[in-house]
Design a protein around this motif. Structure first.
Motif, mmCIF file in Angstrom:
data_model
loop_
_atom_site.group_PDB
_atom_site.id
_atom_site.type_symbol
_atom_site.label_atom_id
_atom_site.label_comp_id
_atom_site.label_asym_id
_atom_site.label_seq_id
_atom_site.Cartn_x
_atom_site.Cartn_y
_atom_site.Cartn_z
ATOM 1 N N SER A 65 53.525 39.682 30.324
ATOM 2 C CA SER A 65 53.560 39.920 31.770
ATOM 3 C C SER A 65 52.447 39.171 32.496
ATOM 4 O O SER A 65 52.315 39.295 33.696
ATOM 5 C CB SER A 65 53.392 41.416 32.044
ATOM 6 O OG SER A 65 52.086 41.817 31.682
ATOM 7 N N GLU A 87 50.048 37.315 34.667
ATOM 8 C CA GLU A 87 50.157 36.507 35.894
ATOM 9 C C GLU A 87 49.341 35.231 35.773
ATOM 10 O O GLU A 87 49.451 34.341 36.612
ATOM 11 C CB GLU A 87 49.691 37.326 37.103
ATOM 12 C CG GLU A 87 50.832 38.145 37.664
ATOM 13 C CD GLU A 87 50.486 38.920 38.913
ATOM 14 O OE1 GLU A 87 51.317 39.745 39.300
ATOM 15 O OE2 GLU A 87 49.412 38.727 39.500
ATOM 16 N N ILE A 124 60.044 39.161 34.170
ATOM 17 C CA ILE A 124 58.688 39.454 34.664
ATOM 18 C C ILE A 124 58.100 38.202 35.320
ATOM 19 O O ILE A 124 57.489 38.273 36.382
ATOM 20 C CB ILE A 124 57.754 39.985 33.552
ATOM 21 C CG1 ILE A 124 58.386 41.198 32.855
ATOM 22 C CG2 ILE A 124 56.408 40.375 34.152
ATOM 23 C CD1 ILE A 124 57.538 41.792 31.732
ATOM 24 N N ASN A 148 56.802 37.987 39.125
ATOM 25 C CA ASN A 148 55.414 37.562 39.332
ATOM 26 C C ASN A 148 55.336 36.368 40.281
ATOM 27 O O ASN A 148 54.445 36.285 41.120
ATOM 28 C CB ASN A 148 54.770 37.170 37.999
ATOM 29 C CG ASN A 148 54.379 38.381 37.154
ATOM 30 O OD1 ASN A 148 54.428 39.516 37.623
ATOM 31 N ND2 ASN A 148 54.013 38.133 35.916
ATOM 32 N N ILE A 175 43.196 42.715 30.304
ATOM 33 C CA ILE A 175 43.579 41.353 30.693
ATOM 34 C C ILE A 175 44.260 41.349 32.056
ATOM 35 O O ILE A 175 44.009 40.485 32.890
ATOM 36 C CB ILE A 175 44.508 40.725 29.634
ATOM 37 C CG1 ILE A 175 43.711 40.433 28.364
ATOM 38 C CG2 ILE A 175 45.162 39.448 30.157
ATOM 39 C CD1 ILE A 175 44.540 39.842 27.248
ATOM 40 N N THR A 176 45.122 42.338 32.290
ATOM 41 C CA THR A 176 45.915 42.314 33.529
ATOM 42 C C THR A 176 45.250 43.067 34.682
ATOM 43 O O THR A 176 45.523 42.758 35.849
ATOM 44 C CB THR A 176 47.317 42.903 33.284
ATOM 45 O OG1 THR A 176 47.196 44.233 32.753
ATOM 46 C CG2 THR A 176 48.106 42.049 32.316
ATOM 47 N N PRO A 199 42.023 43.100 35.815
ATOM 48 C CA PRO A 199 41.094 42.412 36.717
ATOM 49 C C PRO A 199 41.776 41.718 37.904
ATOM 50 O O PRO A 199 41.291 41.810 39.041
ATOM 51 C CB PRO A 199 40.395 41.398 35.791
ATOM 52 C CG PRO A 199 40.411 42.069 34.453
ATOM 53 C CD PRO A 199 41.747 42.765 34.393
ATOM 54 N N ILE A 200 42.890 41.055 37.664
ATOM 55 C CA ILE A 200 43.603 40.375 38.764
ATOM 56 C C ILE A 200 44.074 41.416 39.787
ATOM 57 O O ILE A 200 43.987 41.215 40.998
ATOM 58 C CB ILE A 200 44.809 39.575 38.217
ATOM 59 C CG1 ILE A 200 44.325 38.463 37.286
ATOM 60 C CG2 ILE A 200 45.649 38.985 39.356
ATOM 61 C CD1 ILE A 200 45.461 37.706 36.582
ATOM 62 N N PHE A 256 41.253 42.693 24.301
ATOM 63 C CA PHE A 256 40.157 41.912 23.715
ATOM 64 C C PHE A 256 38.978 42.832 23.390
ATOM 65 O O PHE A 256 37.819 42.477 23.563
ATOM 66 C CB PHE A 256 39.719 40.797 24.668
ATOM 67 C CG PHE A 256 40.715 39.660 24.788
ATOM 68 C CD1 PHE A 256 41.750 39.498 23.878
ATOM 69 C CD2 PHE A 256 40.596 38.729 25.814
ATOM 70 C CE1 PHE A 256 42.652 38.448 23.994
ATOM 71 C CE2 PHE A 256 41.505 37.667 25.942
ATOM 72 C CZ PHE A 256 42.535 37.532 25.032
ATOM 73 N N ALA A 260 32.911 36.513 27.946
ATOM 74 C CA ALA A 260 33.895 36.537 29.037
ATOM 75 C C ALA A 260 34.745 37.805 28.983
ATOM 76 O O ALA A 260 35.008 38.444 30.008
ATOM 77 C CB ALA A 260 34.778 35.289 28.968
ATOM 78 N N SER A 261 35.172 38.200 27.780
ATOM 79 C CA SER A 261 35.999 39.400 27.693
ATOM 80 C C SER A 261 35.165 40.652 27.960
ATOM 81 O O SER A 261 35.663 41.638 28.509
ATOM 82 C CB SER A 261 36.724 39.477 26.345
ATOM 83 O OG SER A 261 35.813 39.599 25.297
ATOM 84 N N GLN A 318 35.086 40.962 31.643
ATOM 85 C CA GLN A 318 36.361 41.491 32.162
ATOM 86 C C GLN A 318 36.433 43.001 31.996
ATOM 87 O O GLN A 318 36.849 43.725 32.894
ATOM 88 C CB GLN A 318 37.550 40.861 31.411
ATOM 89 C CG GLN A 318 37.959 39.516 31.943
ATOM 90 C CD GLN A 318 39.332 39.052 31.483
ATOM 91 O OE1 GLN A 318 39.991 38.341 32.212
ATOM 92 N NE2 GLN A 318 39.775 39.416 30.310
ATOM 93 N N ALA A 340 51.441 46.730 33.826
ATOM 94 C CA ALA A 340 51.119 45.305 33.797
ATOM 95 C C ALA A 340 50.893 44.915 32.345
ATOM 96 O O ALA A 340 49.788 44.589 31.907
ATOM 97 C CB ALA A 340 49.897 45.020 34.659
ATOM 98 N N ASP A 341 51.958 45.019 31.596
ATOM 99 C CA ASP A 341 52.006 44.623 30.185
ATOM 100 C C ASP A 341 53.484 44.637 29.816
ATOM 101 O O ASP A 341 54.181 45.618 30.076
ATOM 102 C CB ASP A 341 51.236 45.597 29.300
ATOM 103 C CG ASP A 341 51.176 45.087 27.871
ATOM 104 O OD1 ASP A 341 50.151 44.511 27.484
ATOM 105 O OD2 ASP A 341 52.174 45.230 27.145
ATOM 106 N N SER A 342 53.943 43.564 29.206
ATOM 107 C CA SER A 342 55.386 43.430 29.018
ATOM 108 C C SER A 342 55.967 44.493 28.078
ATOM 109 O O SER A 342 57.138 44.825 28.178
ATOM 110 C CB SER A 342 55.714 42.036 28.489
ATOM 111 O OG SER A 342 55.041 41.810 27.280
ATOM 112 N N GLY A 370 53.876 42.519 36.697
ATOM 113 C CA GLY A 370 52.653 41.730 36.733
ATOM 114 C C GLY A 370 51.498 42.505 37.349
ATOM 115 O O GLY A 370 51.655 43.638 37.804
ATOM 116 N N SER A 371 50.342 41.852 37.356
ATOM 117 C CA SER A 371 49.142 42.486 37.917
ATOM 118 C C SER A 371 49.316 42.832 39.393
ATOM 119 O O SER A 371 48.843 43.867 39.854
ATOM 120 C CB SER A 371 47.952 41.533 37.773
ATOM 121 O OG SER A 371 47.676 41.273 36.424
ATOM 122 N N LEU A 401 48.136 38.927 19.820
ATOM 123 C CA LEU A 401 48.262 37.866 20.823
ATOM 124 C C LEU A 401 47.223 36.771 20.592
ATOM 125 O O LEU A 401 46.869 36.035 21.505
ATOM 126 C CB LEU A 401 48.139 38.441 22.245
ATOM 127 C CG LEU A 401 46.770 38.916 22.715
ATOM 128 C CD1 LEU A 401 46.768 39.021 24.230
ATOM 129 C CD2 LEU A 401 46.364 40.216 22.101
#
Lengths: 164, 421
Positions: A66, A68, A90, A94, B37-38, B40-41, B67, B74-75, B78, B122-124, B140-141, B364
């Motif tokens: 998903s 973005e 998705i 998006n 991951i999703t 923050p946006i 992560f 970086a992670s 986040q 916000a995760d498939s 999505g985010s 992932l």
């Protein structure tokens, strides 16, 4: 609005790990992400693509995650729009939510060639191949999604209208 | 006219009086979730829009699982960004540190996701909760940000496809094998924009864990949601955990489907998906000689206690092949504790496995099991795209926990029958 650019062609089932590998997801910075756009399929893509260029792909573009980060990377790379036979759902939503123009056309995806120059009329979905002279019409977009594009994405839509 | 379970759940969450497939409706959300991951946006978008709080503190869930434990600076930044937001806005359902686990294994355990719910994440792999009888879909985010602001999402009403599994599955055939078989049959876009409704005697006989596994991979067929109608098995699991009332919907007998397909489980072998798409499935007898560098057992697909029990039953008293890295990641702290209490962790360690913390990590290609160029892994995860677990020139094969455990011992993709006769 008219978009114009050179075609970069990709195949079927281009997944989000191909668009932006997960190893770069410890940031959402567009300037970092764009350098790695399409890296695992074509490591030279980010150095070749120029502002306005257009991605043309087969079926199920954007399948998988998903994230973005995928439309962000494509947009930041300068790609003006993506045209595919079909999109994974998705990625599809998006793109509208973030204001990346996308179009669906089986005919176009099978007939245009790498390097052709396309001219896309966003409002009507009429797309011309300036090299071959062929014209195509993308599938229609539902009213609400046209509103999202006109408002500049979902968040701007909410800001403007005070609701979803 | 009769309605499908998906249509009933949508109807109970929208003010739209009538709708048909293809219409865009606005729905009220029961639960919205995001990860490190999703989120923050989404948080940046949320902050750009509002100084107010989120629409409902009890309905937002944030899980730091991808992560984590932080793989790099970086992670870590986040995660800190999400942590600071959760603190500032008093998000109660915030899972961090020793309380965090792989989100789609964690939320059902916590009783946060319930039958009849409308869930966006916000995760498939948010579609996992369809195994409980919820309408759950990945977004999505930006959708998550909009849900935090308004409590709503926009959805295109999907058509439903029905899949009926008949017959009794073989000893080593689990939910993962059934869903891989289905994906192998219809392809990675076979259910694009649609709902997979999964039913039949073989499904009724499945425990909840295996149902979650099946719904989890609906997205790998392109589906918007995968739904299994809730029953007594669901209720027995949910009742002691639920923090809210819930509704167990069923499809009407005269509901409309775009397609109905039957599978006979008697002829379905344990499945393996070859690189680089989940649709490249083969029965175990047709796999051939595939040597392995790594086996991963874990993830939102197959990291629950039931999966670890299957793996342990095969690994008990055996040794992992010399040089093969067998990484086992219990999906949640609760799963880890149960595995410890049941003696499974000891079995895995004595076999020579590596036990890691609950994390999405290697699934992932994040961390804790990245592949080098030319390396090959078999994983109980859900995707085997190019570069999914590391180097673009590495390979990932997918299977359920039984084949994964057997293969860890032999060093090549193997049937459990080679270990346990």
């Amino acid at each position: 609005m008219i978009l114009k650019g050179r075609v970069f062609k990709f195949g079927d089932d281009i997944d989000t790990d191909a668009i932006i590998p997960a190893r770069y997801l410890s940031t959402s910075d567009p300037f970092v992400l764009k350098k790695h756009c399409m890296e695992d399929i074509d490591s030279t893509f980010s150095s070749k693509v120029a502002p306005g260029d257009i991605i043309v792909a087969g079926k199920n573009f954007g399948c998988g995650s998903s994230r973005e980060h995928a439309p962000i990377a494509i947009k930041a790379a300068g790609v003006s729009c993506v045209i595919a036979s079909s999109f994974a759902r998705i990625f599809f939503r998006n793109s509208f939510n973030m204001g990346l123009a996308i179009f669906e056309s089986d005919e176009l995806a099978s007939q245009v060639r790498e390097g052709d120059i396309l001219e896309v009329e966003v409002a009507t979905g009429v797309i011309k191949d300036l090299v071959t002279g062929k014209a195509f019409k993308a599938r229609g977009i539902p009213q609400f999604m046209q509103e999202l594009i006109a408002d500049g994405g979902l968040i701007e839509h909410i800001k403007k209208r005070g609701r979803l | 006219m009769g309605m499908t379970i998906a249509e009933k759940i949508l109807k109970s969450h929208t003010t739209a009086k009538e709708f048909k497939s293809g219409d865009i409706i606005k729905v009220d959300i029961d639960i919205a979730l995001a990860n490190d991951i999703t989120a923050p946006i989404a948080i940046k978008a949320f902050r750009s829009c509002s100084q107010k709080g989120v629409f409902d503190l009890d309905r937002i869930v944030l899980v730091l699982d991808h992560f984590t434990p932080n793989k790099d600076i970086a992670s870590a930044e986040q995660c800190k960004f999400v942590r600071d937001f959760a603190k500032e806005y008093h998000i109660g359902n915030f899972f961090d540190a020793g309380e965090a686990g792989v989100e789609h294994a964690l939320l059902p355990e916590e009783g946060l996701t319930l039958p009849g719910d409308l869930i966006i994440g916000a995760d498939s792999h948010t579609c996992t909760y369809g195994g409980l009888g919820a309408f759950a879909t990945g977004v999505g985010s930006t959708d998550f940000a909009a849900a935090m602001l308004t409590g709503q999402a926009w959805l295109k009403v999907p058509e439903s496809m029905k899949f009926i599994f008949k017959g009794k599955p073989g000893r080593w055939v689990g939910g993962k094998d059934l869903i891989l078989y289905l994906i192998g049959d219809i392809g990675v876009d076979g259910a694009l924009y649609k709902v997979l409704e999964i039913e039949g005697p073989a499904i009724s006989a499945l425990d909840l864990s295996n149902r979650l596994t099946m719904a989890n991979m609906a997205i790998e067929a392109g589906a918007k949601a995968g739904i299994i109608a809730p029953d007594a098995v669901t209720d027995a699991y949910i009742k002691p955990r639920a923090r809210r009332d819930y509704t167990m919907y069923k499809s009407d007998h005269d509901a409309t489907y775009v397609s109905i397909k039957e599978y006979d489980c008697e002829v379905i072998e344990p499945q393996v998906a070859f690189p680089h798409l989940p649709e490249n499935t083969r029965g175990i007898s047709e796999v051939g000689e595939i040597t392995l560098d790594q086996v991963v057992i874990g993830s939102c697909t197959n990291g629950r206690i039931e999966d670890l029990r299957v793996a342990a039953s095969i690994m008990k008293g055996n040794k992992v092949a010399k040089g093969l890295r067998c990484i086992i990641l219990p999906a949640t702290p609760r799963v880890f504790k149960m595995a410890e209490a049941e003696g499974l962790i000891k079995i895995f360690l004595e076999a020579g496995s590596i036990i890691g913390p609950p994390t999405c990590g290697p699934c992932l290609g994040g961390h804790m099991g990245i592949l080098a160029q030319g390396e090959r892994a078999l994983a109980t995860t859900n995707r085997n795209f190019v570069g999914r677990m590391g180097h673009p020139k590495s390979e990932v094969y997918l299977s359920g926990p039984a084949i994964a455990a057997a293969s860890a011992i032999t060093g090549k993709i193997s049937s459990p029958q080679e270990i346990i006769v």
